[in-house]
Design a protein around this motif. Structure first.
Motif, PDB file in Angstrom:
ATOM      1  N   LEU A 178      -3.222 -14.784  10.184  1.00 49.31           N
ATOM      2  CA  LEU A 178      -2.048 -14.725   9.317  1.00 49.31           C
ATOM      3  C   LEU A 178      -1.720 -16.111   8.756  1.00 49.31           C
ATOM      4  CD1 LEU A 178       0.206 -12.982   8.144  1.00 49.31           C
ATOM      5  CD2 LEU A 178       1.557 -13.516  10.194  1.00 49.31           C
ATOM      6  N   PHE A 179      -1.781 -17.112   9.606  1.00 43.64           N
ATOM      7  CA  PHE A 179      -1.525 -18.485   9.167  1.00 43.64           C
ATOM      8  C   PHE A 179      -2.566 -18.931   8.142  1.00 43.64           C
ATOM      9  CE2 PHE A 179      -2.107 -23.081   9.698  1.00 43.64           C
ATOM     10  CZ  PHE A 179      -0.850 -23.498   9.291  1.00 43.64           C
ATOM     11  N   SER A 180      -3.832 -18.588   8.361  1.00 45.83           N
ATOM     12  CA  SER A 180      -4.897 -18.942   7.419  1.00 45.83           C
ATOM     13  C   SER A 180      -4.702 -18.257   6.079  1.00 45.83           C
ATOM     14  CB  SER A 180      -6.264 -18.564   7.987  1.00 45.83           C
ATOM     15  OG  SER A 180      -6.511 -19.252   9.182  1.00 45.83           O
ATOM     16  N   LEU A 181      -4.345 -16.988   6.095  1.00 42.24           N
ATOM     17  CA  LEU A 181      -4.103 -16.249   4.862  1.00 42.24           C
ATOM     18  C   LEU A 181      -2.920 -16.836   4.094  1.00 42.24           C
ATOM     19  CD1 LEU A 181      -4.773 -13.809   3.061  1.00 42.24           C
ATOM     20  CD2 LEU A 181      -3.142 -12.504   4.433  1.00 42.24           C
ATOM     21  N   LEU A 182      -1.860 -17.172   4.790  1.00 44.65           N
ATOM     22  CA  LEU A 182      -0.702 -17.781   4.152  1.00 44.65           C
ATOM     23  C   LEU A 182      -1.044 -19.135   3.558  1.00 44.65           C
ATOM     24  CD1 LEU A 182       1.846 -15.940   5.394  1.00 44.65           C
ATOM     25  CD2 LEU A 182       2.838 -18.183   4.984  1.00 44.65           C
ATOM     26  N   LEU A 183      -1.845 -19.905   4.244  1.00 46.02           N
ATOM     27  CA  LEU A 183      -2.257 -21.221   3.765  1.00 46.02           C
ATOM     28  C   LEU A 183      -3.115 -21.109   2.502  1.00 46.02           C
ATOM     29  CD1 LEU A 183      -2.118 -24.246   4.389  1.00 46.02           C
ATOM     30  CD2 LEU A 183      -4.225 -23.979   5.658  1.00 46.02           C
ATOM     31  N   VAL A 184      -4.022 -20.153   2.474  1.00 46.17           N
ATOM     32  CA  VAL A 184      -4.866 -19.938   1.301  1.00 46.17           C
ATOM     33  C   VAL A 184      -4.022 -19.488   0.112  1.00 46.17           C
ATOM     34  CG1 VAL A 184      -6.666 -18.442   0.347  1.00 46.17           C
ATOM     35  CG2 VAL A 184      -6.991 -19.515   2.574  1.00 46.17           C
ATOM     36  N   LEU A 185      -3.113 -18.570   0.337  1.00 45.86           N
ATOM     37  CA  LEU A 185      -2.235 -18.108  -0.746  1.00 45.86           C
ATOM     38  C   LEU A 185      -1.336 -19.228  -1.257  1.00 45.86           C
ATOM     39  CD1 LEU A 185      -1.204 -14.546   0.483  1.00 45.86           C
ATOM     40  CD2 LEU A 185      -2.722 -15.159  -1.403  1.00 45.86           C
ATOM     41  N   LEU A 186      -0.845 -20.038  -0.379  1.00 47.42           N
ATOM     42  CA  LEU A 186       0.009 -21.157  -0.772  1.00 47.42           C
ATOM     43  C   LEU A 186      -0.760 -22.180  -1.593  1.00 47.42           C
ATOM     44  CD1 LEU A 186       2.858 -22.303  -0.477  1.00 47.42           C
ATOM     45  CD2 LEU A 186       2.038 -23.575   1.500  1.00 47.42           C
ATOM     46  N   CYS A 187      -2.014 -22.418  -1.237  1.00 53.31           N
ATOM     47  CA  CYS A 187      -2.839 -23.371  -1.992  1.00 53.31           C
ATOM     48  C   CYS A 187      -3.305 -22.784  -3.325  1.00 53.31           C
ATOM     49  CB  CYS A 187      -4.046 -23.787  -1.168  1.00 53.31           C
ATOM     50  SG  CYS A 187      -3.602 -24.820   0.244  1.00 53.31           S
ATOM     51  N   ALA A 188      -3.460 -21.467  -3.411  1.00 52.76           N
ATOM     52  CA  ALA A 188      -3.946 -20.835  -4.636  1.00 52.76           C
ATOM     53  C   ALA A 188      -2.826 -20.549  -5.632  1.00 52.76           C
ATOM     54  CB  ALA A 188      -4.668 -19.536  -4.292  1.00 52.76           C
ATOM     55  N   LEU A 189      -1.591 -20.637  -5.220  1.00 55.61           N
ATOM     56  CA  LEU A 189      -0.469 -20.329  -6.101  1.00 55.61           C
ATOM     57  C   LEU A 189      -0.414 -21.227  -7.334  1.00 55.61           C
ATOM     58  CD1 LEU A 189       1.926 -18.419  -6.381  1.00 55.61           C
ATOM     59  CD2 LEU A 189       3.302 -20.119  -5.167  1.00 55.61           C
ATOM     60  N   PRO A 190      -0.607 -22.541  -7.248  1.00 54.31           N
ATOM     61  CA  PRO A 190      -0.563 -23.368  -8.463  1.00 54.31           C
ATOM     62  C   PRO A 190      -1.665 -23.047  -9.476  1.00 54.31           C
ATOM     63  CG  PRO A 190      -0.335 -24.742  -6.527  1.00 54.31           C
ATOM     64  CD  PRO A 190      -0.675 -23.369  -6.056  1.00 54.31           C
ATOM     65  N   LEU A 191      -2.732 -22.407  -9.066  1.00 54.89           N
ATOM     66  CA  LEU A 191      -3.815 -22.063  -9.983  1.00 54.89           C
ATOM     67  C   LEU A 191      -3.410 -20.988 -10.981  1.00 54.89           C
ATOM     68  CD1 LEU A 191      -6.825 -22.014  -7.493  1.00 54.89           C
ATOM     69  CD2 LEU A 191      -6.181 -23.826  -9.083  1.00 54.89           C
TER      70      LEU A 191
END
Length: 100
Positions: free
Chosen positions: A5-18
């Motif tokens: 869950l933490f990994s998925l949240l981290l990936v989504l948070l990093c991909a949001l500015p794209l």
């Protein structure tokens, strides 16, 4: 479970500015210019530098040679243009980036 869950949240948070759109009114519609005629003149060395990550090569043909580093340069470009007393310790160079 928490790590996934933490990994998925981290990936989504990093991909949001794209997904963000560029600000309105910032595109000019003009192409960038390529500059092949700038050089560095320091410590008795004359070396060409471009804005395309190339250096030490006369891509613009300013002096009529292909190489673009001149050592023991004393400030007289007429000697370089005539081919008199031309020494080049480096043919060409560029920026190299690598990763493993």
């Amino acid at each position: 479970m928490r790590i996934k869950l933490f990994s998925l949240l981290l990936v989504l948070l990093c991909a949001l500015p794209l997904t963000a759109a560029p600000p309105k009114g910032t595109t000019s519609g003009t192409a960038l210019s390529i500059d092949n005629k700038q050089y560095i003149d320091a410590n008795r060395i004359l070396m060409f530098v471009t804005n395309r990550a190339n250096f030490a090569r006369d891509l613009g043909g300013l002096f009529g040679n292909d190489y673009g580093t001149y050592f023991t340069y004393a400030g007289d470009t007429s000697k370089i243009r005539s081919g008199e007393d031309v020494r080049s310790p480096l043919y060409a160079g560029g920026l190299w980036i690598g990763a493993v």
